[in-house]
Design a protein around this motif. Sequence first.
Motif, PDB file in Angstrom:
ATOM      1  N   MET A   1       0.830  -1.217   0.000  1.00  0.00           N
ATOM      2  CA  MET A   1       0.000   0.000   0.000  1.00  0.00           C
ATOM      3  C   MET A   1       0.858   1.258   0.000  1.00  0.00           C
ATOM      4  SD  MET A   1      -2.976   1.235  -0.096  1.00  0.00           S
ATOM      5  CE  MET A   1      -3.844   2.763   0.202  1.00  0.00           C
ATOM      6  N   LEU A   2       2.025   1.220   0.685  1.00  0.00           N
ATOM      7  CA  LEU A   2       2.890   2.393   0.751  1.00  0.00           C
ATOM      8  C   LEU A   2       3.368   2.811  -0.633  1.00  0.00           C
ATOM      9  CD1 LEU A   2       5.066   1.633   3.914  1.00  0.00           C
ATOM     10  CD2 LEU A   2       3.273   3.358   3.662  1.00  0.00           C
ATOM     11  N   LEU A   3       3.519   1.834  -1.535  1.00  0.00           N
ATOM     12  CA  LEU A   3       3.971   2.162  -2.883  1.00  0.00           C
ATOM     13  C   LEU A   3       2.980   3.079  -3.593  1.00  0.00           C
ATOM     14  CD1 LEU A   3       5.357  -1.273  -4.161  1.00  0.00           C
ATOM     15  CD2 LEU A   3       6.673   0.803  -3.735  1.00  0.00           C
ATOM     16  N   PHE A   4       1.694   2.972  -3.263  1.00  0.00           N
ATOM     17  CA  PHE A   4       0.667   3.753  -3.941  1.00  0.00           C
ATOM     18  C   PHE A   4       0.451   5.122  -3.299  1.00  0.00           C
ATOM     19  CE2 PHE A   4      -0.195  -0.517  -5.321  1.00  0.00           C
ATOM     20  CZ  PHE A   4      -0.622  -0.371  -6.636  1.00  0.00           C
ATOM     21  N   THR A   5       1.114   5.392  -2.166  1.00  0.00           N
ATOM     22  CA  THR A   5       0.893   6.651  -1.460  1.00  0.00           C
ATOM     23  C   THR A   5       1.185   7.888  -2.311  1.00  0.00           C
ATOM     24  OG1 THR A   5       1.292   5.628   0.706  1.00  0.00           O
ATOM     25  CG2 THR A   5       1.552   8.017   0.549  1.00  0.00           C
ATOM     26  N   PRO A   6       2.352   7.977  -3.005  1.00  0.00           N
ATOM     27  CA  PRO A   6       2.606   9.176  -3.824  1.00  0.00           C
ATOM     28  C   PRO A   6       1.523   9.420  -4.870  1.00  0.00           C
ATOM     29  CG  PRO A   6       4.617   7.928  -3.527  1.00  0.00           C
ATOM     30  CD  PRO A   6       3.514   7.068  -3.006  1.00  0.00           C
ATOM     31  N   TRP A 298       0.632  12.400 -16.772  1.00  0.00           N
ATOM     32  CA  TRP A 298       1.572  12.144 -15.678  1.00  0.00           C
ATOM     33  C   TRP A 298       0.963  11.217 -14.632  1.00  0.00           C
ATOM     34  CZ3 TRP A 298       5.798  15.791 -13.676  1.00  0.00           C
ATOM     35  CH2 TRP A 298       6.539  16.305 -14.761  1.00  0.00           C
ATOM     36  N   LEU A 299      -0.311  11.421 -14.305  1.00  0.00           N
ATOM     37  CA  LEU A 299      -0.962  10.544 -13.346  1.00  0.00           C
ATOM     38  C   LEU A 299      -1.036   9.116 -13.874  1.00  0.00           C
ATOM     39  CD1 LEU A 299      -3.936  12.711 -12.001  1.00  0.00           C
ATOM     40  CD2 LEU A 299      -1.830  12.103 -10.795  1.00  0.00           C
ATOM     41  N   GLY A 300      -1.342   8.970 -15.155  1.00  0.00           N
ATOM     42  CA  GLY A 300      -1.400   7.639 -15.744  1.00  0.00           C
ATOM     43  C   GLY A 300      -0.048   6.949 -15.715  1.00  0.00           C
ATOM     44  N   ILE A 301       1.002   7.674 -16.065  1.00  0.00           N
ATOM     45  CA  ILE A 301       2.349   7.096 -16.037  1.00  0.00           C
ATOM     46  C   ILE A 301       2.738   6.732 -14.612  1.00  0.00           C
ATOM     47  CG2 ILE A 301       4.788   7.602 -16.412  1.00  0.00           C
ATOM     48  CD1 ILE A 301       3.926   9.320 -18.799  1.00  0.00           C
ATOM     49  N   SER A 302       2.408   7.605 -13.660  1.00  0.00           N
ATOM     50  CA  SER A 302       2.720   7.330 -12.256  1.00  0.00           C
ATOM     51  C   SER A 302       2.011   6.079 -11.766  1.00  0.00           C
ATOM     52  CB  SER A 302       2.326   8.533 -11.389  1.00  0.00           C
ATOM     53  OG  SER A 302       2.500   8.253 -10.020  1.00  0.00           O
ATOM     54  N   LEU A 303       0.758   5.912 -12.132  1.00  0.00           N
ATOM     55  CA  LEU A 303      -0.001   4.734 -11.710  1.00  0.00           C
ATOM     56  C   LEU A 303       0.588   3.465 -12.318  1.00  0.00           C
ATOM     57  CD1 LEU A 303      -2.368   3.447 -10.245  1.00  0.00           C
ATOM     58  CD2 LEU A 303      -3.799   3.957 -12.242  1.00  0.00           C
ATOM     59  N   VAL A 304       0.884   3.503 -13.607  1.00  0.00           N
ATOM     60  CA  VAL A 304       1.454   2.322 -14.270  1.00  0.00           C
ATOM     61  C   VAL A 304       2.804   1.956 -13.655  1.00  0.00           C
ATOM     62  CG1 VAL A 304       2.413   1.464 -16.441  1.00  0.00           C
ATOM     63  CG2 VAL A 304       0.235   2.686 -16.440  1.00  0.00           C
ATOM     64  N   ALA A 305       3.647   2.975 -13.406  1.00  0.00           N
ATOM     65  CA  ALA A 305       4.957   2.717 -12.799  1.00  0.00           C
ATOM     66  C   ALA A 305       4.803   2.119 -11.407  1.00  0.00           C
ATOM     67  CB  ALA A 305       5.766   4.010 -12.739  1.00  0.00           C
ATOM     68  N   THR A 306       3.826   2.611 -10.650  1.00  0.00           N
ATOM     69  CA  THR A 306       3.602   2.090  -9.297  1.00  0.00           C
ATOM     70  C   THR A 306       3.128   0.641  -9.342  1.00  0.00           C
ATOM     71  OG1 THR A 306       2.996   4.307  -8.536  1.00  0.00           O
ATOM     72  CG2 THR A 306       2.356   2.456  -7.139  1.00  0.00           C
ATOM     73  N   ILE A 307       2.214   0.340 -10.262  1.00  0.00           N
ATOM     74  CA  ILE A 307       1.710  -1.033 -10.390  1.00  0.00           C
ATOM     75  C   ILE A 307       2.842  -1.980 -10.787  1.00  0.00           C
ATOM     76  CG2 ILE A 307       0.192  -2.542 -11.730  1.00  0.00           C
ATOM     77  CD1 ILE A 307      -1.800  -0.197 -11.867  1.00  0.00           C
ATOM     78  N   LEU A 308       3.674  -1.578 -11.733  1.00  0.00           N
ATOM     79  CA  LEU A 308       4.780  -2.422 -12.164  1.00  0.00           C
ATOM     80  C   LEU A 308       5.761  -2.652 -11.009  1.00  0.00           C
ATOM     81  CD1 LEU A 308       5.517  -0.990 -15.733  1.00  0.00           C
ATOM     82  CD2 LEU A 308       4.386  -3.150 -15.139  1.00  0.00           C
ATOM     83  N   THR A 309       6.040  -1.589 -10.236  1.00  0.00           N
ATOM     84  CA  THR A 309       6.928  -1.738  -9.080  1.00  0.00           C
ATOM     85  C   THR A 309       6.312  -2.690  -8.057  1.00  0.00           C
ATOM     86  OG1 THR A 309       7.719   0.525  -9.384  1.00  0.00           O
ATOM     87  CG2 THR A 309       8.129  -0.495  -7.254  1.00  0.00           C
ATOM     88  N   PHE A 310       5.012  -2.574  -7.842  1.00  0.00           N
ATOM     89  CA  PHE A 310       4.322  -3.451  -6.896  1.00  0.00           C
ATOM     90  C   PHE A 310       4.423  -4.905  -7.339  1.00  0.00           C
ATOM     91  CE2 PHE A 310       0.424  -5.654  -5.581  1.00  0.00           C
ATOM     92  CZ  PHE A 310       0.517  -5.510  -4.211  1.00  0.00           C
TER      93      PHE A 310
END
Length: 315
Positions: A1-6, A298-310
């Motif tokens: 969950m912390l990964l999605f905080t930003p 930017w929000l879309g890229i941030s979400l995709v990057a967060t999901i991939l990191t997760f």
Amino acid sequence: MLLFTPFIVCVLALALDHLFGEPRCMHPVVGFGRLVTAVEKRLNISPENPLRGLTTGILAVLLLTAPLLGLAVWVSLALDGLLLMLAQTVALWLAISLRGLAEHGRAVAEPLHEGDLERARDQVSRIVSRQASALDEQGVAAAATESMLENGADAVFASLFWFLVAGIPGVVMHRMVNTLDAMWGYRNPRFLYFGRAAARLDDLMGWLPARLTAHTYALLGDRKLAWWCWRNQAPQWDSPNAGPVMAAGAGALNVRLGGPSPYPRGIKQRPILGGTRDASPASIESAIRLVRHGVWLWLGISLVATILTFVVVTQ
């Protein structure tokens, strides 16, 4: 969950900006600006002396930024969980100005569309330093369009970038430095030396966000023209960060910006940027829309990057 905080913080801050805009009273940036004015009056007593001007300018930057940066670091370390998320959301909301950008732009576009040049001049004088009384309709529209593109980089994308990179300390430091440059970064006898440290620091902090903004504008507009304008026109601009942003933005919109502009000290000859279309109320609205669509990207890229990191972390 912390990964999605930003990502969540960015969404919440943008939602607050959309709902409430900038605080109408007691805005911390306004208060900081008053402090900046007081410090400058106290320290900038020999503006014509290069060594003293540079030294006192550096001292002023340190005096103004170090305490607040220290406070931002302390908040980031002392809080956790929902309290930290709340603090991050408020800090980013206070730094970002997407709704304010649109309101200022439309305050110029609407009277221009109605043929009320005097009211349009009055409104554009609030967001640019040009001598608005000497601008014709196209000049007013060009000034407002330029302001939307440049302030989209400074007040929106750079704030998002520095929050994602360095949290509250990053966004607070950038907003302080950008304010200092806006108030001191003039090449006139009073600020030529005193404001140089603030201007160079703003150039440094804005270098990467400006180029990411230019890429964003190019991807969302006329790509071919935007790349060409960035490559061929931006190097002629006197600002290392505004050049790429405004050239790419003008090309993306296929609108002609730059050129000779009236200032209180006379006509300033600036390079031509962009395409062939004259600036108009429609170009102001298009610039606002370009910034808004860029935020969604930017929000879309941030979400995709967060999901991939997760996914990588949980494997």
